[in-house]
Design an enzyme around this catalytic site. Structure first.
Site, PDB file in Angstrom:
ATOM      1  N   ARG A  47       0.833  -1.381   0.097  1.00 17.52           N
ATOM      2  CA  ARG A  47      -0.023   0.134  -0.077  1.00 17.52           C
ATOM      3  C   ARG A  47       0.802   1.470  -0.162  1.00 17.52           C
ATOM      4  O   ARG A  47       0.393   2.025  -0.495  1.00 17.52           O
ATOM      5  CB  ARG A  47      -1.056  -0.219   1.309  1.00 17.52           C
ATOM      6  CG  ARG A  47      -1.859  -1.279   1.124  1.00 17.52           C
ATOM      7  CD  ARG A  47      -2.993  -1.067   2.098  1.00 17.52           C
ATOM      8  NE  ARG A  47      -3.952  -2.114   2.161  1.00 17.52           N
ATOM      9  CZ  ARG A  47      -5.091  -2.101   2.860  1.00 17.52           C
ATOM     10  NH1 ARG A  47      -5.144  -1.112   3.741  1.00 17.52           N
ATOM     11  NH2 ARG A  47      -5.889  -3.135   2.823  1.00 17.52           N
ATOM     12  N   ASP A 148     -15.946   8.766   8.680  1.00 13.84           N
ATOM     13  CA  ASP A 148     -14.819   7.855   8.327  1.00 13.84           C
ATOM     14  C   ASP A 148     -13.431   8.735   8.603  1.00 13.84           C
ATOM     15  O   ASP A 148     -13.500   9.873   8.043  1.00 13.84           O
ATOM     16  CB  ASP A 148     -14.996   7.202   7.131  1.00 13.84           C
ATOM     17  CG  ASP A 148     -14.296   5.861   7.047  1.00 13.84           C
ATOM     18  OD1 ASP A 148     -14.792   4.682   7.252  1.00 13.84           O
ATOM     19  OD2 ASP A 148     -12.949   5.736   7.004  1.00 13.84           O
TER      20      ASP A 148
END
Length: 278
Positions: A47, A148
């Protein structure tokens, strides 16, 4: 980590050392409260390597040096986005929505305020909204705050567009009542109807920040499958703050793998992964 796994990582596009992983682990813990264990090395490499390519850096050390010296919050947000996990689906852990419907039908006259603290791509807050609309009508008195830490998934949630296969947990009646089917180039997609979406407010929120951008106290909080990424101290801190924004006897829904028996001074277990605020 096994020597052969380390060797495999080191043979990849960018050099990778235990020091790189440890540095990333400390940074994501400090900025998002996420606690990464050794088994996450391959995931972290994959990532964050994307961030190296995007920003033009040729090593993790150079990228992290640049990140820490940068005052621009944009890349910090991308760094956090890269390391968050966003597994979700409509009506996941179905028994929570059954219980929510029961609570609402017991007090249909009140205005319900609900916080979904890990909204991800929107399936959870829209499942909450559908449950509320089924119980109270789409014009009912309810508001949902959907937050979020990951800005990219929130953009998906705000658009409210999903593949029909993602909507299989909905009944045919719910699909007809709350979604508009796409036609032509949008065949196979469906969009949340505005009359349902108007009940939701989306916002970016980091659960470990000192000040949450919330001005409300809530009847219900969904905080599901978030605490599993926090260590014990961070869990306690976040739960204490959730306690402060929940009304007395309010309901907290948590994930199937989460158990908070050590916060009995804050919450009482009332059902399977369902807690009452004391």
């Amino acid at each position: 980590m096994k020597p052969e796994a380390v060797a495999q990582l080191q043979a990849r596009e960018f050099a990778w050392t235990p020091a790189d992983f440890e540095r990333i682990r400390q940074l994501i813990y400090r900025h998002a409260g996420i606690s990464l264990h050794e088994g996450k090395q391959a995931m972290v490499y994959s990532r964050i390597a994307r961030r190296l390519r995007e920003t033009g850096h040729d090593s993790f050390r150079a990228y992290l040096d640049w990140l820490e010296s940068s005052r621009d919050p944009t890349e910090w947000q991308e760094f956090i986005n890269a390391l968050t996990t966003n597994l979700t689906s409509f009506f996941r852990e179905q028994h929570h929505f059954v219980e929510l419907a029961r609570l609402v039908r017991e007090q249909p006259a009140q205005e319900w305020k609900i916080w979904c603290s890990a909204a991800s791509t929107g399936e959870e807050p829209y499942s909450i909204a559908i449950t509320m609309a089924d119980a109270l009508g789409v014009g009912g008195r309810f508001r949902i705050w959907a937050s979020d830490i990951d800005t990219r998934v929130l953009q998906v949630a705000q658009r409210g567009i999903y593949k029909l296969e993602q909507l299989k947990p909905l009944s045919p009646e719910q699909l007809r009542r709350y979604f508009l089917r796409g036609k032509g180039a949008n065949e196979g997609l469906a969009r949340v109807k505005p009359e349902l979406q108007r009940h939701l407010q989306f916002l970016t929120l980091n659960l470990i920040d000192e000040h949450w951008p919330l001005q409300e106290t809530f009847d219900v909080v969904f905080c599901r499958n978030v605490m599993i990424y926090f260590d014990h101290a961070t869990q306690r801190k976040v739960l204490a703050r959730i306690h402060r924004v929940l009304k007395p006897h309010g309901t907290l829904f948590v994930g199937h793998a989460e158990n908070f028996s050590d916060v009995r001074d804050l919450f009482r277990l009332r059902g399977k992964t369902i807690y009452e605020r004391l």
